[in-house]
Design a protein around this motif. Sequence first.
Motif, PDB file in Angstrom:
ATOM      1  N   ARG A  93       0.796  -1.263  -0.061  1.00 19.90           N
ATOM      2  CA  ARG A  93      -0.087  -0.090  -0.065  1.00 19.90           C
ATOM      3  C   ARG A  93       1.071   1.531  -0.043  1.00 19.90           C
ATOM      4  NH1 ARG A  93      -5.687  -0.201   1.465  1.00 19.90           N
ATOM      5  NH2 ARG A  93      -6.158  -2.163   1.579  1.00 19.90           N
ATOM      6  N   ARG A  94       1.971   1.280   0.743  1.00 18.45           N
ATOM      7  CA  ARG A  94       2.953   2.308   0.860  1.00 18.45           C
ATOM      8  C   ARG A  94       3.399   2.729  -0.437  1.00 18.45           C
ATOM      9  NH1 ARG A  94       3.825   0.683   5.793  1.00 18.45           N
ATOM     10  NH2 ARG A  94       5.842  -0.356   5.088  1.00 18.45           N
ATOM     11  N   ARG A  95       3.907   1.551  -1.193  1.00 16.86           N
ATOM     12  CA  ARG A  95       4.382   1.589  -2.392  1.00 16.86           C
ATOM     13  C   ARG A  95       3.553   2.331  -3.477  1.00 16.86           C
ATOM     14  NH1 ARG A  95       6.593  -2.251  -6.177  1.00 16.86           N
ATOM     15  NH2 ARG A  95       4.707  -3.530  -5.567  1.00 16.86           N
ATOM     16  N   PHE A  96       2.228   1.783  -3.320  1.00 16.43           N
ATOM     17  CA  PHE A  96       1.231   2.527  -4.202  1.00 16.43           C
ATOM     18  C   PHE A  96       1.127   3.761  -4.111  1.00 16.43           C
ATOM     19  CE2 PHE A  96      -0.558  -2.327  -4.331  1.00 16.43           C
ATOM     20  CZ  PHE A  96       0.340  -2.469  -5.372  1.00 16.43           C
ATOM     21  N   TYR A  97       0.804   4.182  -2.996  1.00 13.17           N
ATOM     22  CA  TYR A  97       0.615   5.583  -2.408  1.00 13.17           C
ATOM     23  C   TYR A  97       1.743   6.490  -2.766  1.00 13.17           C
ATOM     24  CZ  TYR A  97      -3.993   4.837  -0.328  1.00 13.17           C
ATOM     25  OH  TYR A  97      -5.344   4.315  -0.102  1.00 13.17           O
ATOM     26  N   ASN A  98       3.064   6.028  -2.499  1.00 10.35           N
ATOM     27  CA  ASN A  98       4.258   6.646  -2.775  1.00 10.35           C
ATOM     28  C   ASN A  98       4.333   7.094  -4.225  1.00 10.35           C
ATOM     29  OD1 ASN A  98       4.851   7.202  -0.096  1.00 10.35           O
ATOM     30  ND2 ASN A  98       6.340   5.256  -0.141  1.00 10.35           N
ATOM     31  N   ALA A  99       3.952   5.906  -4.942  1.00  9.12           N
ATOM     32  CA  ALA A  99       3.931   6.156  -6.501  1.00  9.12           C
ATOM     33  C   ALA A  99       2.955   7.074  -7.060  1.00  9.12           C
ATOM     34  CB  ALA A  99       3.740   4.751  -7.206  1.00  9.12           C
ATOM     35  N   GLY A 100       2.013   7.643  -6.291  1.00  6.99           N
ATOM     36  CA  GLY A 100       1.049   8.604  -6.793  1.00  6.99           C
ATOM     37  C   GLY A 100      -0.383   8.000  -6.721  1.00  6.99           C
ATOM     38  N   ALA A 101      -0.676   6.636  -6.435  1.00  5.95           N
ATOM     39  CA  ALA A 101      -2.139   6.192  -6.286  1.00  5.95           C
ATOM     40  C   ALA A 101      -3.056   6.861  -5.496  1.00  5.95           C
ATOM     41  CB  ALA A 101      -2.233   4.675  -5.967  1.00  5.95           C
ATOM     42  N   LYS A 102      -4.296   7.154  -5.912  1.00  5.46           N
ATOM     43  CA  LYS A 102      -5.283   7.777  -4.948  1.00  5.46           C
ATOM     44  C   LYS A 102      -5.912   6.778  -3.922  1.00  5.46           C
ATOM     45  CE  LYS A 102      -5.059  11.918  -6.691  1.00  5.46           C
ATOM     46  NZ  LYS A 102      -3.838  12.482  -6.566  1.00  5.46           N
ATOM     47  N   GLY A 103      -6.046   5.428  -4.223  1.00  2.62           N
ATOM     48  CA  GLY A 103      -6.412   4.629  -3.211  1.00  2.62           C
ATOM     49  C   GLY A 103      -5.999   3.233  -3.514  1.00  2.62           C
ATOM     50  N   VAL A 104      -6.284   2.317  -2.803  1.00  2.00           N
ATOM     51  CA  VAL A 104      -5.969   0.892  -2.970  1.00  2.00           C
ATOM     52  C   VAL A 104      -7.084  -0.008  -2.402  1.00  2.00           C
ATOM     53  CG1 VAL A 104      -4.687  -1.130  -2.317  1.00  2.00           C
ATOM     54  CG2 VAL A 104      -3.523   1.238  -2.374  1.00  2.00           C
ATOM     55  N   ILE A 105      -7.820  -0.736  -3.435  1.00  2.00           N
ATOM     56  CA  ILE A 105      -9.021  -1.415  -3.036  1.00  2.00           C
ATOM     57  C   ILE A 105      -8.572  -3.155  -3.227  1.00  2.00           C
ATOM     58  CG2 ILE A 105     -11.346  -2.348  -3.693  1.00  2.00           C
ATOM     59  CD1 ILE A 105     -11.360   0.476  -4.894  1.00  2.00           C
ATOM     60  N   ASN A 106      -8.959  -3.769  -2.078  1.00  2.00           N
ATOM     61  CA  ASN A 106      -8.594  -5.158  -2.133  1.00  2.00           C
ATOM     62  C   ASN A 106      -9.198  -6.042  -3.100  1.00  2.00           C
ATOM     63  OD1 ASN A 106      -6.668  -4.529  -0.128  1.00  2.00           O
ATOM     64  ND2 ASN A 106      -7.977  -5.408   1.581  1.00  2.00           N
ATOM     65  N   LYS A 107      -8.674  -7.217  -3.632  1.00  2.00           N
ATOM     66  CA  LYS A 107      -9.387  -8.178  -4.480  1.00  2.00           C
ATOM     67  C   LYS A 107      -9.537  -9.316  -3.311  1.00  2.00           C
ATOM     68  CE  LYS A 107      -7.919  -7.490  -9.160  1.00  2.00           C
ATOM     69  NZ  LYS A 107      -7.288  -8.270 -10.355  1.00  2.00           N
ATOM     70  N   PRO A 108     -10.440  -9.767  -3.392  1.00  2.00           N
ATOM     71  CA  PRO A 108     -11.717  -9.700  -4.299  1.00  2.00           C
ATOM     72  C   PRO A 108     -12.560  -8.551  -3.288  1.00  2.00           C
ATOM     73  CG  PRO A 108     -12.021 -11.429  -2.642  1.00  2.00           C
ATOM     74  CD  PRO A 108     -10.541 -11.281  -2.183  1.00  2.00           C
ATOM     75  N   PHE A 109     -12.925  -7.610  -4.370  1.00  2.00           N
ATOM     76  CA  PHE A 109     -13.591  -6.257  -3.805  1.00  2.00           C
ATOM     77  C   PHE A 109     -15.036  -6.770  -3.206  1.00  2.00           C
ATOM     78  CE2 PHE A 109     -13.172  -6.005  -8.465  1.00  2.00           C
ATOM     79  CZ  PHE A 109     -14.608  -6.078  -8.762  1.00  2.00           C
ATOM     80  N   ASP A 110     -15.810  -5.790  -2.523  1.00  2.00           N
ATOM     81  CA  ASP A 110     -17.151  -5.928  -2.332  1.00  2.00           C
ATOM     82  C   ASP A 110     -18.037  -5.232  -3.419  1.00  2.00           C
ATOM     83  OD1 ASP A 110     -19.666  -5.723  -1.660  1.00  2.00           O
ATOM     84  OD2 ASP A 110     -19.022  -5.122   0.714  1.00  2.00           O
ATOM     85  N   SER A 111     -18.648  -6.059  -4.208  1.00  2.00           N
ATOM     86  CA  SER A 111     -19.231  -5.380  -5.239  1.00  2.00           C
ATOM     87  C   SER A 111     -20.376  -4.208  -4.778  1.00  2.00           C
ATOM     88  CB  SER A 111     -19.915  -6.342  -6.183  1.00  2.00           C
ATOM     89  OG  SER A 111     -20.831  -7.355  -5.385  1.00  2.00           O
TER      90      SER A 111
END
Length: 124
Positions: A93-111
């Motif tokens: 998650r930290r890596r994704f946010y540091n790269a500029g992502a606005k959010g992280v949603i887990n798979k499998p996601f809640d539809s």
Amino acid sequence: MNAKRILFIDDEDDIKTLAQFCLEAEAGWLMMTAASGLEGIAIAQKEQPDAILLDAMMPELDGMETLAKLQHHPDTKDIPTIFITAKAQASDRRRFYNAGAKGVINKPFDSLTLASQISGFLGW
């Protein structure tokens, strides 16, 4: 109000189909899909979606590489990107946010909450 246009880049068709159904039925958003990072980048440049959902683990170009290319291009650098991934430990998650992502949603996601999660991350 115009319907939001979402691009989902993921190599798994069933995940894209489920997300598309959820977002179009629940939120009335329009969804475009791409099966690879390169295809997604091309669609993003042409279509200028309101947001991009991005799988972290894909063959050829993975999510981080795809995000870097999107951010490097003037036509796509300001499109908010949210990772949808099965790889969501704190370090990832930290890596994704540091790269500029606005959010992280887990798979499998809640539809049932997918649209509200996206809206929450993007302040819609």
